[in-house]
Enzyme design. Structure first.
Site, short mmCIF file in Angstrom:
data_model
loop_
_atom_site.label_atom_id
_atom_site.label_comp_id
_atom_site.label_asym_id
_atom_site.label_seq_id
_atom_site.Cartn_x
_atom_site.Cartn_y
_atom_site.Cartn_z
N SER A 322 46.81 35.35 34.98
CA SER A 322 45.84 36.34 35.45
C SER A 322 44.49 36.29 34.74
O SER A 322 43.55 36.93 35.18
CB SER A 322 46.42 37.75 35.31
OG SER A 322 47.53 37.86 36.19
N CYS A 378 45.64 43.52 39.73
CA CYS A 378 46.32 43.58 41.02
C CYS A 378 46.28 42.23 41.73
O CYS A 378 45.22 41.72 42.04
CB CYS A 378 45.66 44.63 41.89
SG CYS A 378 46.33 44.65 43.56
#
Lengths: 607, 370
Positions: A322, A378
């Site tokens: 991420s 997210c």
């Protein structure tokens, strides 16, 4: 006498012109003859005695190698005196008689000594052969006492590299005995067999500065090779001292935080590009490369699955997970695909074609803008962003952010990482890029590979407002007398492809990661006194499908890699850190606390 | 077509001297390479093979030269000269660096130093020029301008390599030739004056290691670990030979490997150690004989081009012998000049044999002008 007469006919004129040189020639040869007579007949006897045992010799005095310090002058690498036992084969005459005694004193099998002498054959018979390096005081005493029974044997005092602290070993590197191939190399002419040379890291990179220049002495020796008189001595010039940008205290703190694990920690001053700590774990004791190691020791180092010899900061290529969302966010904002106020709903998964792509949060994040999407990492948000950008546009931004290529640290063995494009895949596999793969790329999984130092440079540039500095590890190089030969100066390589507005949004998101409820590192990296911003990352090691097939016996080998990149304070940052814990699991739980400790240690001390 | 008189006039004496010197050279090379306790390793025998090949090539050139009337060189002088200049420029950019100097042109297996060829080219081009301009009044400044340029160009290129020894040698040869064809007294005085002023300037333009070499000659202690040490060991080697020498392959100084150049520049010391005063003075006498023989050829030649060439070659061999032997005995600076016929090195051997070929040629065509 006309000119044409001169040009055609033999005459006395030329004979006359040749008589001058004739006298000169006879005179010159007479001088040579006289000199020869003087050397061979008059002084002959004295020269003969001098030649009998080749009594005039040159001995080399090895230089003191330059020392290595941290940025504050804390000594990291030193030299210590070592006593080497050598033999001059010609003086031993014959050395067979000396070997049994020598073998006993040195505690080395005779066969081994003979092998060493055999190996040195062919080089000059008066060049000393090293029999045993770094003998103990007891052995030394025995040799000294019995010297008169050991013709040709001599003790050399040689400065020997000593790694005082087992710290930053992958950066400092190590020395080793020069190899045959290195000896034959062109630039390395002044080296001799048995010399040490930098093999790795700063020791290798800055060999020319560190090495120094050997001196020598011209000596007269007796029949047994013992020095009677030193005619002339030329002192060796010591090598230059190297000051690293590393902060030894911080370095040791970082090393202790990663102790027992496998991974990398790098910290940098985001405003200058100076590396503050450089940790790759597990590590090794560099002294064994100088002092010699057994086969077992070597095999253990090489075959260890955690690769202690591997410099994970530069050579470790990992999926970024991420932390790659930083790039995706920059690209999305710059390409005006999203704006701050646009919201996307995350319901826990995203459907593309007939496949469903999951968000890490099973029941979804709900409606969120880009800042929250970064803060809560997210996946669904970034799937959609990535899809609209496309793989190639994303790759363009990644490369502009310094990924997929070397950072310019100048350090050896640095790997470039990998930023895939559709063309790349076509060339590599012959297959066309699939849209689903773009989704993986957008959240940092898939083909992407990033090294810890690349991740660090990216987060440092975000921290300082977009300037990409070249990472540097050498603060200065000084002569022994303190004259500066090199002072590091910050070097900007370029700017992030992000406008101030974009950076502002991005930094807000990174702040939320740590400081807003719901942020992925809220529970693990938040500090009461210091505002930290950062981004977690969890890099899948093997795809979920494989994981099911192969029920891992050793869980630690299949666990995900944990990333955390951070800077602090959030405004006017003074340190940026990248932490990678191999098979550490989640970035938030495994990597973020380490980064927090390092930041606290550094900034806490500053006050 | 072939004139019988060519064979009748063939200079057997010169050929004999040449072969004798080459033979001594091979013996010395063996001594330098195989010290008594070392095996015959492949690398060492390869050195001897290389030297034999160089001698073969040189002999080949020598024989070919016998069939070409040397006066053709008169016509081709400038062509030869410019080709040499081209090689010298080429070597500056594409030459191979050995021990800090860019001296070698490498073409596959063939390796040579153009600076060696330059020695001969300058002799030929100057002979050509002087044979046209000679007068019994002597040359004036105006006449000397062109020879100065012809000499200076290759000298400068060679200095740039850098090879102080060879460029100095070329300059010395040119001076002797110029002096031979006679320079006006007044002009000569002025030239000497200029030289005296330029010498200090030249000193400061030398490279550090070249200055160090000259200094270490003046005072060997100033470089006791480098050339000073070489000279000391070379003197010990020579002196220890005493009257009769230690005998073939019995030299010991060689074992020290103190001289990186013991089979090239310092080969005389190896020879003197093993053959003593008897052997080494015999060698010196042989050189003296050779040089006198060449002067005799110069004297016998009936055209001025042949005479000047012979004088030039005579100067070349003379200076090399004096400088080289003087250097190993500690009388001259260590400048890196080879000992003709004896020193290891293909370019040197081939150049020397070519010049012997030219001399044989001149010698056997001396009747042509009757």
């Amino acid at each position: 006498m006309s000119n044409s007469y001169l040009k055609t006919i033999d005459n006395d004129y030329y004979r006359q012109r040749l008589s001058g040189p004739l006298i000169f020639i006879l005179l010159a040869f007479a001088i040579l003859g006289t000199r020869l007579f003087y050397l061979q007949i008059i002084e002959g006897e004295s020269y003969y005695t001098k030649s009998e045992n080749n009594c005039i010799r040159l001995q080399r005095i090895p230089p003191e190698r330059g020392l290595i310090y941290d940025q504050n002058g804390e000594l990291l690498v030193d030299n210590r005196p070592s006593f080497d036992i050598e033999i001059v084969p010609k003086d031993a005459r014959p050395y067979e008689n000396v070997l049994p005694d020598l073998s006993r004193y040195l505690n080395v099998p005779k066969a081994e000594l003979i092998a060493k002498l055999k190996k040195a054959r062919g080089s000059a018979a008066y060049r000393p052969v090293i029999l045993k390096r770094d003998v103990s005081r007891d052995v030394l005493a025995q040799i000294e006492v019995n010297r008169y029974d050991l013709p040709g044997v001599q003790v050399q005092v040689i400065p020997r590299r000593h790694y005082v602290q087992r710290t930053a070993v992958h950066l400092v590197g190590y020395l080793g005995e020069i190899s045959g191939t290195e000896l034959r190399k062109k630039g390395l002419k002044e080296y001799r067999q048995g010399d040490y040379i930098g093999k790795y890291g700063v020791e290798k990179e800055f060999e020319n500065y560190l090495r120094g220049k050997p001196g020598g002495r011209q000596v007269e020796v007796d029949v047994n090779g013992r020095v009677l008189k030193v005619n002339v001595t030329e002192k060796p010039s010591p090598g230059h001292n190297v000051y690293l940008t590393i902060d030894a205290e911080l370095q040791k703190k970082a090393e202790s935080l990663l102790e027992g694990q496998s991974g990398a920690i790098v910290a940098i001053d985001p405003n200058t590009g100076m590396i503050l700590s450089f940790v790759s774990k597990p590590d090794y004791d560099p002294n064994i490369f100088v002092d010699g190691m057994s086969h077992d020791q070597w095999n253990k180092l090489v075959n260890d699955y955690q690769k202690p010899l591997h410099n994970k900061v530069l050579q470790g290529e990992y999926p970024p997970g991420s932390i790659y969302k930083i790039v995706t966010a920059i690209a999305g904002l710059e390409e005006k695909i999203v704006s701050l106020n646009e919201k996307i709903e995350c319901i826990g998964h995203y459907r593309l074609g007939n496949r469903s792509y999951r968000c890490w949060k099973k029941y979804g994040h709900g409606w969120m803008n880009i800042e929250d999407a970064i803060g809560q990492s997210c996946d669904v948000y970034f799937y959609q962003l990535g899809l609209q950008l496309g793989v190639d546009r994303l790759a363009k931004y990644a490369k502009a952010c310094g990924l997929g290529k070397k950072t310019g640290s100048g350090l050896e063995l640095e790997r470039p990482g990998l930023i895939p494009t559709s063309k790349w895949k076509l060339l590599q596999t012959g297959e066309v890029w699939q849209k689903g793969e773009t989704l993986s790329i957008a959240i940092g999984q898939g083909y992407n590979l990033v090294t810890p130092i690349q991740a660090l440079c990216l987060i440092a540039a975000v921290a300082n407002g977009g300037i990409m500095y070249q990472p540097q590890v050498i603060k200065s190089i000084q002569t022994v007398t303190g004259k500066s030969l090199f002072e590091a100066q910050q070097k900007a390589k370029g700017r992030l492809p992000a406008s101030p507005k974009t950076l502002q949004i991005l930094k807000k998101g990174l702040w939320e990661v740590v400081n807003k409820t719901g942020g992925t590192a809220y529970w693990h990296a938040r500090d009461k006194t210091i505002e930290i911003s950062g981004k977690t990352g969890t890099a899948q090691v093997i795809s979920l499908k494989n994981q099911e097939e192969k029920e891992p016996q050793d869980k630690s080998r299949y666990e995900d890699h944990a990333w955390f990149v951070a800077y602090a304070p959030s405004i006017d940052s003074r340190i940026a850190v990248a932490v990678l814990v191999e098979h550490g699991g989640h970035g938030s739980s495994a990597a973020a606390p380490i980064a927090k400790e390092i930041i606290k240690a550094y900034l806490g001390r500053e006050k | 077509m072939f004139d019988r008189r060519l064979i009748q006039c063939f200079d057997w004496g010169l050929l004999f001297l040449t072969l004798l010197l080459l033979g001594i050279g091979l013996i010395a090379l063996c001594s330098a390479i195989f010290s008594a306790n070392l095996d015959m390793t492949a690398a060492n025998t390869a050195l001897i093979m290389k030297q034999l090949i160089a001698i073969g090539i040189g002999m080949g050139f020598m024989i070919i030269l016998l069939f070409i009337d040397y006066r053709h060189f008169d016509q081709w002088a400038y062509v030869i000269y410019f080709l040499t200049l081209l090689l010298l420029v080429f070597v500056l950019y594409h030459g191979r660096v050995v021990a800090g100097s860019r001296r070698w042109i490498v073409l596959g297996l063939l390796r040579f130093q153009p600076s060696e060829i330059a020695k001969l080219s300058v002799i030929i081009v100057l002979s050509h020029y002087y044979s046209k301009t000679i007068t019994d009044q002597g040359l004036s400044f105006k006449d000397l301008l062109i020879p100065l340029i012809l000499t200076a160009l290759p000298c400068l290129f060679i200095l740039k390599q850098p090879d102080l020894g060879t460029s100095g040698l070329i300059f010395l040869n040119a001076s002797v030739m110029t002096w031979f064809v006679k320079v006006k007294k007044h002009t000569l005085m002025v030239i000497i004056g200029i030289l005296l002023i330029c010498l200090p300037l030249g000193w400061f333009s030398l490279k550090d290691y070249q200055q160090a070499r000259i200094q270490s000659f003046m005072n060997p202690n100033s470089d006791p670990l480098g050339s000073g040490y070489h000279v000391i060991q070379s003197k010990i080697a020579i002196g220890s030979g005493r009257l009769l020498g230690k005998g073939f392959l019995q030299g010991t100084q060689n074992d020290l490997a103190f001289l990186p150049e013991q089979h090239t520049d310092f080969i005389f010391s190896v020879l003197a150690e093993e053959w003593g005063f008897v052997g080494s003075s015999a060698l010196i006498v042989l050189y003296l004989l050779l040089i006198l023989w060449i002067l005799y050829i110069a004297n016998g030649s009936r055209d001025i081009f042949g005479k000047t060439i012979a004088v030039g070659i005579c100067a070349m061999i003379f200076w090399q012998v004096i400088i080289n032997i003087g250097m190993v005995m500690g009388l001259m600076p260590v400048v890196g000049v080879t000992l003709p016929f004896i020193s290891y090195g293909g370019s040197s051997i081939v150049t020397t044999l070519i010049s012997i070929g030219i001399l044989l040629n001149i010698s056997m065509r001396r009747f042509m002008f009757d």
